[in-house]
Design an enzyme around this catalytic site. Structure first.
Site, PDB file in Angstrom:
ATOM      1  CG  HIS A   1      -4.794   8.480  -2.392  1.00  0.00           C
ATOM      2  ND1 HIS A   1      -6.293   7.991  -1.514  1.00  0.00           N
ATOM      3  CD2 HIS A   1      -3.532   7.570  -2.336  1.00  0.00           C
ATOM      4  CE1 HIS A   1      -5.117   6.954  -0.475  1.00  0.00           C
ATOM      5  NE2 HIS A   1      -4.099   7.356  -0.929  1.00  0.00           N
TER       6      HIS A   1
ATOM      7  CD  GLU B   1       1.003   3.663   0.452  1.00  0.00           C
ATOM      8  OE1 GLU B   1       2.196   4.216   0.870  1.00  0.00           O
ATOM      9  OE2 GLU B   1       0.192   5.027   1.197  1.00  0.00           O
TER      10      GLU B   1
END
Length: 361
Positions: free
Chosen positions: A23, A99
């Site tokens: 990201h 994550e």
């Protein structure tokens, strides 16, 4: 990894390109804060990074896009999807791509975590905060996503065929870049196989707009990055520019001719899959490819513990098969590693988006 053959080697086989993207930058990244599964926002720089990547990939045809559902990854994927001109797929969000959970360290600084590890007499890299996932758990989750992806793709697009060991060896070692695709036209015509192409393999200059028919635009534009014009290309003489232009048109014509009639054949599909996720997940997935599946990543093995930079791209070509006993085999070839050229402005450093975060998570 080697294939397992039965007495009747009927193999369900598929090959696809896999692009892993971390990201874009968040405010927490810039401030050195550990995010974990906190749902943080992209920074202004992060939005510029995601748009730069989207423009870089605007003519790259993705057949599938997967993303973590956390905002920073989801928004990065949306910017890429929004700016892409040739991909018709929708984004699929998967919690397996989230994550690493950092427990009590989430919202804290990296330095705070270092001091806590020291107090507990554990090295920083091996320390697991309370209520956090271990790296082994993250890798297990990443592997589950990859296995689910391979099964899904193989079930939908796989070619069931009888293969000899020699045939299989050829399937697993053949990689056609854009350059050797054009160099081996006759081979491709006879095999009637549609090869996946990386957008970075051809850089050329256009001197007038090109109108493509809808039937060939997707396949061709995924091969040629129409937006790239380097400064050294601009300095070429008019004659060399015309030669480059004519060469590009000829390459387009030949590629279109080869691909036109094969779009409905499952064994000729050009599958290109984009996955937008987070630093720890991408790192553990690459470690799985290199250490468990024995993928050769060359000198990058020395820095395999380092996190991918924001919006960097790592690409593999994946060959996946199952035999009659449904025993899966995956073989990967590294195409590109942590590529972030789209973030670099070679003419003005002031506009570079290649930021180095003080937070490594």
């Amino acid at each position: 990894m080697t294939l397992v053959f039965s007495n009747k080697p009927k193999v369900n086989y598929i090959r696809f390109n896999l692009t892993l993207v971390r990201h874009a930058e968040t405010y927490a990244n810039a401030e050195g804060i550990i995010q974990g599964i906190l749902d943080t926002e992209l920074s202004n720089t992060g939005y510029h990074q995601s748009r730069a990547l989207g423009l870089h990939l605007q003519y790259h045809r993705f057949t599938h896009i997967y993303s973590s559902d956390l905002k920073r990854a989801a928004e990065t994927a949306r910017q890429i999807h929004l700016l892409n001109r040739v991909s018709s797929c929708e984004i699929k969000f998967d919690t397996l791509l989230r994550e690493r959970i950092f427990g009590i360290a989430q919202g804290r600084t990296r330095q705070w975590l270092r001091e806590l590890a020291k107090e507990n007499g554990v090295s920083y890299i091996d320390f697991v905060p309370s209520d956090a996932e271990t790296t082994a758990q993250v890798r297990k989750r990443a592997i589950r996503f990859f296995e689910n992806l391979c099964k899904e793709i193989c079930l939908k697009y796989g070619t069931s065929t009888l293969l000899t060991k020699q045939d299989t060896s050829q399937y697993l070692t053949r990689y056609a870049s854009a350059e050797n695709l054009f160099r081996n036209q006759e081979i491709l015509k006879s095999s009637h196989r549609k090869c996946s192409i990386s957008t970075e393999n051809i850089h050329y200059q256009l001197i007038s707009p090109i109108i493509l028919t809808r039937s060939c635009r997707s396949s061709i534009d995924s091969t040629l990055d129409l937006s790239s014009q380097s400064s050294n290309q601009q300095s070429k003489s008019p004659s060399s520019s015309i030669l480059s232009y004519n060469s590009s048109i000829e390459k387009r014509r030949m590629l279109s001719k080869n691909l036109t009639d094969f779009s409905d054949k499952k064994d000729c599909l050009d599958l290109d899959i984009l996955v937008v996720s987070h630093g720890a997940v991408i790192r553990e997935l690459i470690k799985y490819f290199a250490c468990d599946l024995k993928t050769d990543i060359g000198q990058h093995l020395e820095t395999i513990q380092e996190l991918a930079p924001n919006t960097s791209m790592t690409r593999f070509q994946v060959s996946y098969s199952t035999n009659e006993q449904q025993i899966p085999t995956a073989t990967l070839q590294l195409i590109d590693y942590h590529n972030k050229t789209h973030l670099i402005n070679r003419t003005n450093d002031e506009y570079n988006l290649d930021t180095t975060n003080i937070c490594s998570f």
